[in-house]
Every structure is written in structure tokens, then in C-alpha cells.
Design a protein around this motif. Sequence first.
Motif, PDB file in Angstrom:
ATOM      1  N   ARG A 169      28.831  -1.614  85.352  1.00 44.95           N
ATOM      2  CA  ARG A 169      28.695  -2.579  84.258  1.00 44.95           C
ATOM      3  C   ARG A 169      27.762  -1.989  83.215  1.00 44.95           C
ATOM      4  O   ARG A 169      27.008  -1.041  83.483  1.00 44.95           O
ATOM      5  N   PRO A 170      27.769  -2.516  81.969  1.00 44.79           N
ATOM      6  CA  PRO A 170      26.866  -2.004  80.932  1.00 44.79           C
ATOM      7  C   PRO A 170      25.416  -2.067  81.368  1.00 44.79           C
ATOM      8  O   PRO A 170      25.001  -3.005  82.059  1.00 44.79           O
ATOM      9  N   TYR A 171      24.659  -1.075  80.984  1.00 47.59           N
ATOM     10  CA  TYR A 171      23.248  -0.985  81.349  1.00 47.59           C
ATOM     11  C   TYR A 171      22.479  -2.186  80.814  1.00 47.59           C
ATOM     12  O   TYR A 171      22.720  -2.647  79.694  1.00 47.59           O
ATOM     13  N   GLN A 172      21.561  -2.697  81.623  1.00 49.78           N
ATOM     14  CA  GLN A 172      20.678  -3.782  81.226  1.00 49.78           C
ATOM     15  C   GLN A 172      19.237  -3.341  81.403  1.00 49.78           C
ATOM     16  O   GLN A 172      18.927  -2.541  82.288  1.00 49.78           O
ATOM     17  N   ALA A 173      18.365  -3.861  80.562  1.00 47.69           N
ATOM     18  CA  ALA A 173      16.949  -3.498  80.627  1.00 47.69           C
ATOM     19  C   ALA A 173      16.405  -3.784  82.025  1.00 47.69           C
ATOM     20  O   ALA A 173      16.618  -4.862  82.567  1.00 47.69           O
ATOM     21  N   GLY A 174      15.736  -2.802  82.590  1.00 48.36           N
ATOM     22  CA  GLY A 174      15.180  -2.967  83.923  1.00 48.36           C
ATOM     23  C   GLY A 174      16.009  -2.330  85.021  1.00 48.36           C
ATOM     24  O   GLY A 174      15.555  -2.229  86.167  1.00 48.36           O
TER      25      GLY A 174
END
Length: 311
Positions: free
Chosen positions: A62-67
Motif C-alpha cells: 500500500r502507499p507509504y504512510q508516515a511512521g
Amino acid sequence: MTPRDATSPRHRQLTRVNAHDLIGLRGYARGLLAPGGPARRQQAGPVRSAFRGRGMEFDESRPYQAGDDLRSLDWRVMARTGQPHTKLFREERERPVLVCVDLRSHMSFATRGTYKSVTAVEAAGLLGLAAVDHGDRVGGVVFTDGSFNELRPQRGPKAALRLIHALQEAQPADGVTSAPGPLNAPFHQAMGRLARVARPGSLVAVVSDFLGFGSAEEVRLLRVARHSDLALVFVHDPLEQALPPPGLYRVSGPQGERLLDTRSSQVRETHHRRFQDRCDRLRSFCRGCGGRLLMCPTTADPVRVLRGGFR
């Protein structure tokens, strides 16, 4: 290999079960513990759960998320799309299965079928073997009138053998009987030891006739049920449920022979009501904590009882 037919008759010992008999239940134990719902906590092991995390089996990107952990970046997808993506893994789960077995002296009793202790030992052995077959860790508590054997959950066939040998050693030798001991004290201590061994996400099975199971014992077991899946296997003899037809019966036990007088309808009704009260209390407790109650008379085969209860 497919599980043996639980409806087919099998030879059963009446008064005592040895380790060889219990090991022979392996074929009946296969597939006994069907995969359940999501685990209550994340644990590493060979059984897939619905939890996602850093497990062993890739699920999706999935698209990268902060953290997000940079070590989980999916470089192939990033190269193809030009956008950072993170790998997700379907985390694996290993469930501890704890079996608490009551082998107090009054369990060495039966009027039909096998001794209550034999039924309890077979049920516990089946659960231990089924847990190993399912890829789970096996442990528990085996207790008598004055002894307690805590078994911390371990992996593999040796864990099941450890439980089997503990069950064999806790049974009295053939022909050896003793006067019934106290009811509440051993049960109370056993529930405390079980609470100490159990960890969140466990499957906990208590195999007993539940004599001496009162409010204090309920409180201790409720602590276990709050973070574990609980099953109560209620072992009982037909005589505990209903007295025989009106008459005088000679009965024998550790304290000698006595006459059992069942001619009074009030005595028969009181006897049945006491058993029904015990059943109602266990059902109410299970409803309150989300557990399950399995009725296991000494005339029934534990293979069939457990297969029906856990399916």
C-alpha cells in the motif's frame, strides 16, 4: 491423514488410563481444534490470524504512510509507480493451549461407563494432542487433593508427552482408593495457578466435575476468561444427575459399604435439583464470560463430545 471417525466405537479403559492409551488417541485428535476467529493478541507462530504486522507471509503493498518502517519499503512497486509503497505481512499466530485437569480422589468414581477421572484424562490428552497437531503450544495444570503440577506452554510433540505423563502420574494406581479430600481448597489453588500460567490469547480448557466450584473460584477463573478463550468440560456420572428407581441399594467406596435409600420422592427431587443447580451455575458463568460449556457424562466418548463442542 484424516481424523478417525468419532462415531465409531473404540476400546476404553474403565478405571485408569496409561500413557500408551493416551498416545493412541492421536488419530482421533487430528483436526479436533478447528481454526477459530482472530487471536486476542499478536503472537508469532505457524497459524495465520487476521492481524497484520511484521510476520512471515507477504499480504499486499500500500502507499507509504508516515511512521511506516523503512525496512518494509517495497522497492519493486516504487520503481514501477514512482511512489513509495510499504509491504504488509499477514502476521502468524501461535496460540497457547492450557488444559486444567481435576484428578481429586472423588473423580475416581462411576456407576456407568468409565471413572470420571478416566473421562477427564482422555479429554485432556485429546486436547493436548490436538493442540500439537494444530501447531499450538501446550501446557496446563494437573491437580489432585494435595498436589499441583504446573506445565508452562511449550511447542512440539514433547509438550503433549509431558502433559500425558503428568496425567498418568496423577491417577491413583489400579485398586488404590483414598477417602475424598476437601473440595474448595484444591480447586481454589488450581484456579490461582492457572491464572499464573495463562497468557492473553490462550485457549483454556478446565476439565472437572466442578464440585467445590464457588464464587471465589469463579472470580479467579474470570480473570483468565477476560483475555483468553475458555471452555469448561463438565464430567459427571449419571448417578449425579438422577438417583436410581425407588429402592435400597448397597454401595461401596473408600469409607466402606452403605445403603442408598431412594424410596423418597423428595430425596430424589432434591438430588436432581442440586445437580441442575450446578449445571445452571456453570452455564451462567460461561454466558457471562463468553466461554463454552461441554457436557461430558462418563457414558459418552470424549472424542465425540470435544469434536462437537469445538466445531
